[in-house]
Each structure stands twice: as structure tokens, then as C-alpha cells.
Design a protein around this motif. Structure first.
Motif, PDB file in Angstrom:
ATOM      1  N   ASP A 389     -69.139  -9.824 -99.746  1.00 59.23           N
ATOM      2  CA  ASP A 389     -67.939  -9.327 -99.073  1.00 59.23           C
ATOM      3  C   ASP A 389     -66.625 -10.293 -99.358  1.00 59.23           C
ATOM      4  OD1 ASP A 389     -66.428  -9.110 -95.547  1.00 59.23           O
ATOM      5  OD2 ASP A 389     -66.250  -8.052 -97.505  1.00 59.23           O
ATOM      6  N   GLY A 390     -66.210  -9.953-100.751  1.00 57.19           N
ATOM      7  CA  GLY A 390     -65.173 -10.841-101.359  1.00 57.19           C
ATOM      8  C   GLY A 390     -64.580 -10.260-102.556  1.00 57.19           C
ATOM      9  N   THR A 391     -63.493 -10.807-103.083  1.00 52.07           N
ATOM     10  CA  THR A 391     -62.940 -10.547-104.288  1.00 52.07           C
ATOM     11  C   THR A 391     -62.514 -11.690-105.149  1.00 52.07           C
ATOM     12  OG1 THR A 391     -60.681 -10.451-103.405  1.00 52.07           O
ATOM     13  CG2 THR A 391     -62.098  -8.427-103.372  1.00 52.07           C
ATOM     14  N   ILE A 392     -62.468 -11.452-106.309  1.00 47.90           N
ATOM     15  CA  ILE A 392     -62.137 -12.508-107.193  1.00 47.90           C
ATOM     16  C   ILE A 392     -60.764 -12.622-108.031  1.00 47.90           C
ATOM     17  CG2 ILE A 392     -64.417 -13.165-107.586  1.00 47.90           C
ATOM     18  CD1 ILE A 392     -64.234 -11.927-110.387  1.00 47.90           C
ATOM     19  N   ASN A 393     -59.963 -13.534-108.102  1.00 46.56           N
ATOM     20  CA  ASN A 393     -58.694 -13.486-108.886  1.00 46.56           C
ATOM     21  C   ASN A 393     -58.659 -14.818-109.612  1.00 46.56           C
ATOM     22  OD1 ASN A 393     -57.338 -11.206-107.356  1.00 46.56           O
ATOM     23  ND2 ASN A 393     -57.918 -12.698-105.556  1.00 46.56           N
ATOM     24  N   ARG A 394     -57.904 -14.744-110.682  1.00 46.70           N
ATOM     25  CA  ARG A 394     -57.723 -15.700-111.738  1.00 46.70           C
ATOM     26  C   ARG A 394     -56.329 -16.644-110.958  1.00 46.70           C
ATOM     27  NH1 ARG A 394     -56.009 -14.184-116.664  1.00 46.70           N
ATOM     28  NH2 ARG A 394     -56.530 -16.504-117.394  1.00 46.70           N
ATOM     29  N   VAL A 395     -56.420 -17.948-110.647  1.00 51.30           N
ATOM     30  CA  VAL A 395     -55.228 -18.398-110.379  1.00 51.30           C
ATOM     31  C   VAL A 395     -54.881 -19.737-111.144  1.00 51.30           C
ATOM     32  CG1 VAL A 395     -55.678 -18.116-107.797  1.00 51.30           C
ATOM     33  CG2 VAL A 395     -56.700 -20.126-108.753  1.00 51.30           C
ATOM     34  N   HIS A 400     -59.635 -27.030-112.540  1.00 48.69           N
ATOM     35  CA  HIS A 400     -60.249 -28.111-112.679  1.00 48.69           C
ATOM     36  C   HIS A 400     -59.920 -28.651-114.037  1.00 48.69           C
ATOM     37  CE1 HIS A 400     -63.902 -30.517-114.282  1.00 48.69           C
ATOM     38  NE2 HIS A 400     -63.689 -30.969-112.806  1.00 48.69           N
ATOM     39  N   GLY A 401     -59.751 -27.642-115.039  1.00 47.41           N
ATOM     40  CA  GLY A 401     -59.620 -27.819-116.499  1.00 47.41           C
ATOM     41  C   GLY A 401     -58.604 -26.908-117.033  1.00 47.41           C
ATOM     42  N   GLY A 402     -58.143 -27.169-117.896  1.00 44.39           N
ATOM     43  CA  GLY A 402     -57.076 -25.809-118.483  1.00 44.39           C
ATOM     44  C   GLY A 402     -56.056 -25.612-117.682  1.00 44.39           C
ATOM     45  N   SER A 403     -55.629 -24.330-117.641  1.00 48.02           N
ATOM     46  CA  SER A 403     -54.605 -23.598-116.826  1.00 48.02           C
ATOM     47  C   SER A 403     -55.048 -22.621-115.903  1.00 48.02           C
ATOM     48  CB  SER A 403     -53.656 -23.164-117.643  1.00 48.02           C
ATOM     49  OG  SER A 403     -54.160 -22.160-118.651  1.00 48.02           O
ATOM     50  N   ARG A 404     -56.432 -22.479-115.854  1.00 44.19           N
ATOM     51  CA  ARG A 404     -56.882 -21.243-114.963  1.00 44.19           C
ATOM     52  C   ARG A 404     -57.971 -21.670-114.107  1.00 44.19           C
ATOM     53  NH1 ARG A 404     -52.172 -19.915-115.551  1.00 44.19           N
ATOM     54  NH2 ARG A 404     -51.381 -17.808-116.071  1.00 44.19           N
ATOM     55  N   ALA A 405     -58.485 -21.016-113.168  1.00 39.07           N
ATOM     56  CA  ALA A 405     -59.537 -21.040-112.549  1.00 39.07           C
ATOM     57  C   ALA A 405     -59.829 -19.776-111.716  1.00 39.07           C
ATOM     58  CB  ALA A 405     -59.528 -22.353-111.406  1.00 39.07           C
ATOM     59  N   LEU A 406     -61.031 -19.371-111.186  1.00 42.46           N
ATOM     60  CA  LEU A 406     -61.185 -18.335-110.341  1.00 42.46           C
ATOM     61  C   LEU A 406     -61.325 -18.601-109.039  1.00 42.46           C
ATOM     62  CD1 LEU A 406     -64.365 -16.309-111.904  1.00 42.46           C
ATOM     63  CD2 LEU A 406     -61.687 -15.866-111.918  1.00 42.46           C
ATOM     64  N   SER A 407     -60.538 -17.946-108.100  1.00 45.52           N
ATOM     65  CA  SER A 407     -60.539 -17.756-106.664  1.00 45.52           C
ATOM     66  C   SER A 407     -61.312 -16.808-106.024  1.00 45.52           C
ATOM     67  CB  SER A 407     -59.327 -17.829-106.095  1.00 45.52           C
ATOM     68  OG  SER A 407     -59.116 -17.808-104.639  1.00 45.52           O
ATOM     69  N   VAL A 408     -62.477 -17.091-104.997  1.00 48.16           N
ATOM     70  CA  VAL A 408     -63.072 -16.021-104.606  1.00 48.16           C
ATOM     71  C   VAL A 408     -62.695 -16.051-103.063  1.00 48.16           C
ATOM     72  CG1 VAL A 408     -65.292 -15.273-103.805  1.00 48.16           C
ATOM     73  CG2 VAL A 408     -65.113 -16.834-105.818  1.00 48.16           C
ATOM     74  N   ILE A 418     -70.112 -14.812 -99.956  1.00 47.83           N
ATOM     75  CA  ILE A 418     -68.942 -14.381-101.108  1.00 47.83           C
ATOM     76  C   ILE A 418     -69.451 -15.210-102.465  1.00 47.83           C
ATOM     77  CG2 ILE A 418     -67.451 -13.729 -99.509  1.00 47.83           C
ATOM     78  CD1 ILE A 418     -66.064 -16.347-100.296  1.00 47.83           C
ATOM     79  N   GLY A 419     -69.266 -14.789-103.402  1.00 45.74           N
ATOM     80  CA  GLY A 419     -69.419 -15.400-104.740  1.00 45.74           C
ATOM     81  C   GLY A 419     -69.198 -14.792-106.161  1.00 45.74           C
ATOM     82  N   ILE A 420     -69.656 -15.211-106.882  1.00 43.73           N
ATOM     83  CA  ILE A 420     -69.512 -14.461-108.577  1.00 43.73           C
ATOM     84  C   ILE A 420     -70.909 -14.533-109.144  1.00 43.73           C
ATOM     85  CG2 ILE A 420     -67.117 -15.042-108.826  1.00 43.73           C
ATOM     86  CD1 ILE A 420     -68.135 -17.239-110.738  1.00 43.73           C
ATOM     87  N   GLN A 421     -71.125 -13.427-109.751  1.00 40.77           N
ATOM     88  CA  GLN A 421     -72.253 -13.284-110.567  1.00 40.77           C
ATOM     89  C   GLN A 421     -71.986 -12.841-111.955  1.00 40.77           C
ATOM     90  OE1 GLN A 421     -75.012 -10.749-108.723  1.00 40.77           O
ATOM     91  NE2 GLN A 421     -73.751  -9.060-108.908  1.00 40.77           N
ATOM     92  N   SER A 506     -62.807 -19.743 -92.583  1.00 38.30           N
ATOM     93  CA  SER A 506     -61.914 -19.404 -91.898  1.00 38.30           C
ATOM     94  C   SER A 506     -61.407 -18.431 -92.447  1.00 38.30           C
ATOM     95  CB  SER A 506     -60.998 -20.740 -91.426  1.00 38.30           C
ATOM     96  OG  SER A 506     -61.863 -21.724 -90.958  1.00 38.30           O
ATOM     97  N   THR A 507     -60.551 -17.668 -91.810  1.00 36.52           N
ATOM     98  CA  THR A 507     -59.411 -16.765 -92.324  1.00 36.52           C
ATOM     99  C   THR A 507     -58.551 -17.136 -93.273  1.00 36.52           C
ATOM    100  OG1 THR A 507     -59.461 -15.389 -90.324  1.00 36.52           O
ATOM    101  CG2 THR A 507     -57.816 -14.892 -91.838  1.00 36.52           C
ATOM    102  N   GLY A 508     -58.611 -16.744 -94.390  1.00 37.29           N
ATOM    103  CA  GLY A 508     -57.614 -17.265 -95.546  1.00 37.29           C
ATOM    104  C   GLY A 508     -58.354 -18.163 -96.415  1.00 37.29           C
ATOM    105  N   GLY A 509     -59.422 -18.691 -96.170  1.00 37.67           N
ATOM    106  CA  GLY A 509     -60.241 -19.656 -96.862  1.00 37.67           C
ATOM    107  C   GLY A 509     -60.684 -19.307 -97.953  1.00 37.67           C
ATOM    108  N   THR A 510     -60.647 -19.869 -99.359  1.00 38.19           N
ATOM    109  CA  THR A 510     -61.333 -19.489-100.420  1.00 38.19           C
ATOM    110  C   THR A 510     -62.081 -20.328-101.165  1.00 38.19           C
ATOM    111  OG1 THR A 510     -59.353 -20.077-101.794  1.00 38.19           O
ATOM    112  CG2 THR A 510     -59.349 -17.962-100.947  1.00 38.19           C
TER     113      THR A 510
END
Length: 526
Positions: A389-395, A400-408, A418-421, A506-510
Motif C-alpha cells: 500500500d504505497g508509492t515510490i518517488n525519486r527524491v 545516501h550517495g550521488g544526487s538521488r534516492a527512492l522514497s516509498v 510497503i516497499g519496492i521489488q 505514522s502518517t507522512g512517514g516514508t
């Protein structure tokens, strides 16, 4: 003496004495570097030695034999070393000429000769005994009784600090007591057993290891706080300490060894780097961390038969920047230190002292066998899709390294997965395997993380949600590495890798995910 080294290093000279009969390897129990000489205490089964090598070339300058050599340090053209003489009956501190190896004086100490020797303010201290650094004449004893295992002492800031199992005492170089402080109720100090330093100084504070790390004012002896205990000596940089911990594999979840950055004032964990776990074997830090050029360097190994691996972490984020496996075929060193000096790194291995220099060029090729085309999500999601029950976005931040990470992002605050596969292997071969890892970071408390794989036959790609977790609760705002070893049990089947959390966010937690890796061959350090 610390000099800058880049992230990528390459082997330089190595040296060690000839092997003694029945000896399996040569362990460098301590390495101390001066401008022209590198002094190495070398331990073998049945014999030991103290050797001086030319710092630039590794050429042998002189070598002295002993029954057992402990720790050595070089300062002011002299070498101070703890050892057991060849007759096996005399435990001593010796001072030798750094240029010739000639013994200048010898002083009996008793106790464990593996403890470090500390020099300063005209005196030399080992265990609980203090002698003249110039002549070796015994001056005074720091312990109050006749402990069978005396504590450990250091000389710094014109004072001699001594810690045993019950208290810390500080004297001037003449032995006059300046203050003494007993440990807090419920906190036990450690006798000087084993190889770990039990007391260190940084800034205006002393750090004494026990069931917790006790922090005292060096001038007053007042206890100001306690911090987590560190398995190896703490490395310091400003207001941050770099602590190590040992793994625990007997329970569930299994606990990996770690290197952690901790705020020395608040005790807050800034980041955690978990060392690999391979089946029933866990890697642990062999040498205490060393901070240089914005990097935290340490050595790791899994057991005495595995090679020494030199690891560099980003000092600010904890991201792994490089990993260099030593080529020694005689196994790892069981102890020893790591030194950075003269633009060179000195490492203890099972083949003696190994040095490294800056690599001539930084490799630009990806990790050999890397399955992922964009491990750091710099260009996209790299075929990862959301599960649960979630969505993913690049932030862009925090990464952690470089200029982008995934946010679930969960759809609600209700409990769920929730997660990624991502499919990582199609039409695999039976017993084919892969090694996977990702860095994860929660934005709210109460979130766990795990990595799993699901094997599936052609035409039946799995839809089920993963179950179970590896880390009961992640530290908010801290990147933690999780790892997994996957395999194919039936020819032609495929495998999907899943990274997920099952706790009730919690609401808003990623959950943030970055710097994943999937390799078809066993990576260095596993």
C-alpha cells in the motif's frame, strides 16, 4: 603523521620475517611509523620479532627476535616496545634505537605485554608502571593493590591517566595524585585483558571503555556522560566518534557488526554501516577506524582464514566509497592496527605488514557482475516497482550517495507492508546465486526493514506480499545497510528481490532506499 589518501588505493610494498617452524602466518600486532622507519611487531606461532623497515621502500633496516612481541611505538628516535624475552620468563618494556635496533634499556613490567606503551613528559607507562623514558628507571606504580590483571595507562597533556576495573586515577609525571573517580553505579570497567585499548583521550575528555564508554573531564575527573561501548578503539574527528560493535548470530534477528558515527555530546547516532553476514559467518572490524581526508578507514574479515579487506566510508554519510581485498593467501591478521602516514596506508595482514598507495587512476567501470543498471537511482527507478500500500518517488535529498534516492510513501497510517521489488534473474540455473544489498533510512520511528527474494516459475510471477523483517527498528534519520543472498532452486525459474517495511508508519512517514547492488558473483568482503 596522518596524510591524505584518495578513496581508491593500490598495493605497494609488503614485508615480513621468515616463517618459524609450524607457523601458519605472520601477524603484525602493531605498526608505528616515523619519517624514515616503520616499526612492526610481528607475532608467529613459536617465535616473534620486532622489525624496522624503510618507510618508503619496505627494505629491512634491522630485526630483533623475541619469544613474544606485543605493542611498539616510535618517537624521538627511540622505539618503546612491550614483549616477553626469549627465555619466556621476563615480561618487559624495552627501549631501542630506532636507527640501529640496539637495546638502550629494559624494564620489567609483569602483566599482559600485549598492552600498548605510552610515552610523554619524560616518562613511559605500561599497564600500571611508570618509568623514566630516558633511562628506564622505575618511578612509581599507578595501581593501589596487587591486581593479577593491572589496568592500562596513557600519558597525555602532561599527565598520566590510569584505568582499571573500578576507577580512573590521574597523576602528574612524578606520581602525585591529582584526582581519582569511581565508575557510576551499574557501570563496570574492564581489566586490561585482550588487545582493546581501555582508555583514550580526545579534546579535554577521557574515554574509558567498560560496559559503557565513560566520558570524564581530563582535568577534573568529573563524569560528564556515558556513551555506547566500542569493540575497537574509538576514532575521533571534532565532536564525532566512530564506534565499532560485534555481531550476534545466535538469536533472531541476527545482529551484524557495525561501524557507527556518534555525536560525542548527545550520543545521537549519525549513521550506521553494517558489515556483511554470510550464512552463519559475520564480518567484523579487525583494526580500529582511522579518519583521514573525509574518509573513515578500517579493516574487516570474517574469520582467520579469510583475507583482510580495507574499507573506506564517507565520514559524513557512512556511504561505502571503496573496498580493497588484500592478496595475502595465509589468512587474516587476528589483531593489529591501521596507520595512514607519509601518503601511504599500513595494514596488518596474515603475511606481515602490507602498504597501499593512491591508485594511479580511479576506475570508472561498474562493479563486476552488477545486475542493476542504475544502482543509485540517478537516472530513474531502474525497473523497481512499488509493492503493498504505497508509492515510490525519486527524491534529491537526503541521498545516501550521488544526487538521488527512492522514497516509498504509504497511502495511509494503517499497518501494512510497503516497499519496492524488481526481477533480478530470469530463467536461472539451479543453485545459481546472487548477492544483494541496499541502504535504507526511515523518516519516522517504528519502521523496520528487510530484504527477501521470491522464486517463481515462468508465467506465474508472484503477487504475494513479503513477510518477516531483519532489523526490528531502524534509527530515524540514519542510513543502514541491509543484505541478502538469493538463489534459484529449480532450472528455468526466476527471482524477484523485495525491499520492504512491515511496521506501522505514522502518517507522512516514508522509507528511503538508495545505493542498491545485485551481483551475480560473490563481491569482495562477503
Amino acid at each position: 603523521m596522518a596524510e591524505k589518501l584518495p578513496t581508491t588505493i593500490a598495493p605497494s610494498w609488503r614485508n615480513a620475517p621468515p616463517k618459524c617452524p609450524q607457523a601458519g602466518n605472520v601477524t603484525a600486532t602493531s605498526i608505528s611509523v616515523s619519517a624514515t622507519s616503520t616499526i612492526v611487531a610481528e607475532q608467529q606461532y613459536g617465535c616473534s620479532s620486532l622489525s624496522a623497515y624503510a618507510t618508503a621502500t619496505g627494505k629491512l633496516q634491522w630485526r630483533n627476535q623475541a619469544d613474544w612481541v606485543g605493542m611498539a611505538t616510535v618517537t624521538g628516535g627511540k622505539v618503546y616496545v612491550t614483549q616477553v624475552d626469549r627465555n619466556g620468563s621476563s615480561r618487559v618494556t624495552k627501549t631501542l634505537s630506532a636507527q640501529t635496533g640496539k637495546v638502550l634499556w629494559s624494564h620489567a613490567i609483569g602483566g599482559n605485554p600485549r598492552r600498548s606503551v605510552s610515552v610523554g613528559s619524560g616518562v613511559v607507562s605500561t599497564l600500571d608502571r611508570v618509568a623514566s623514558a630516558a633511562t628506564g628507571k622505575f618511578l612509581f606504580k599507578l595501581s593501589l593493590g596487587e591486581e593479577s590483571s593491572p589496568g592500562v595507562s596513557i600519558v597525555t597533556g602532561g599527565r598520566v591517566h590510569y584505568a582499571d576495573s573500578g576507577e580512573v586515577r590521574t597523576t602528574d609525571p612524578k606520581g602525585r595524585l591529582l584526582w581519582s573517580t569511581k565508575y557510576p553505579a551499574g557501570v563496570e570497567g574492564l581489566y586490561a585483558s585482550g588487545d582493546r585499548p581501555d582508555i583514550s583521550a580526545h579534546g579535554r575528555m577521557l574515554y574509558v571503555s567498560g560496559s559503557k564508554t565513560i566520558v570524564l573531564g581530563a582535568k577534573t575527573g568529573r563524569i560528564v556522560r556515558t556513551l555506547p561501548v566500542s569493540d575497537q578503539a574509538i576514532a575521533f574527528d571534532g565532536n564525532v566518534g566512530f564506534f565499532t560493535s560485534r555481531s550476534e548470530l545466535t538469536g533472531f534477528p541476527r545482529i551484524a557488526s557495525t561501524v557507527r558515527a556518534i555525536n560525542l555530546t548527545t550520543g545521537r547516532v549519525l549513521w550506521t554501516h553494517a558489515l556483511p553476514i554470510d550464512g552463519t559467518t559475520a564480518f567484523h572490524a579487525v583494526a580500529a577506524p582511522v579518519v583521514s581526508n573525509g574518509l573513515v578507514w578500517f579493516t574487516q574479515r570474517a574469520n582467520t582464514g579469510s583475507p583482510t579487506t580495507v574499507v573506506a566510508l564517507d565520514e559524513v554519510t557512512g556511504a561505502q566509497r571503496s573496498e580493497t581485498v588484500d592478496a595475502c593467501t595465509d589468512g587474516s591478521s587476528s589483531d593489529g592496527n591501521l596507520v595512514i602516514a607519509q601518503h601511504r596506508m599500513f595494514v596488518s595482514t596474515g603475511c606481515g605488514v602490507q602498504t597501499f598507495l593512491a591508485a594511479k587512476r580511479t576506475p570508472v567501470t561498474p562493479t563486476p557482475g552488477e545486475v542493476l543498471t542504475d544502482p543509485g537511482f540517478e537516472r530513474g527507478t531502474d525497473e523497481w516497482t512499488a509493492i503493498g500500500d504505497g508509492t515510490i518517488n525519486r527524491v534529491a535529498s537526503p541521498a545516501h550517495g550521488g544526487s538521488r534516492a527512492l522514497s516509498v510513501v504509504p497511502a495511509s497510517s494503517a499497518a501494512g507492508t510497503i516497499g519496492i521489488q524488481r526481477v533480478v534473474e530470469r530463467n536461472g540455473v539451479r543453485f545459481g546465486g546472487y548477492w544483494a544489498s541496499c541502504w535504507v533510512r526511515p523518516t519516522t520511528a517504528g519502521m523496520s526493514a528487510a530484504m527477501r527474494d521470491i522464486e517463481w516459475a515462468p508465467g506465474s510471477e508472484p503477487q504475494e506480499l513479503p513477510k518477516g523483517w531483519d532489523i526490528p527498528e531502524l534509527t530515524v534519520g540514519v542510513w543502514t545497510k541491509i543484505e541478502w543472498i538469493g538463489h534459484i532452486s529449480t532450472d528455468g525459474n526466476s527471482s524477484t528481490l523485495q525491499v520492504f517495511t512491515q511496521q506501522d508508519p505514522s502518517t507522512g512517514g516514508t522509507l528511503l532506499i538508495d545505493d542498491c547492488s545485485v551481483t551475480e558473483s560473490r563481491p569482495a568482503g562477503w
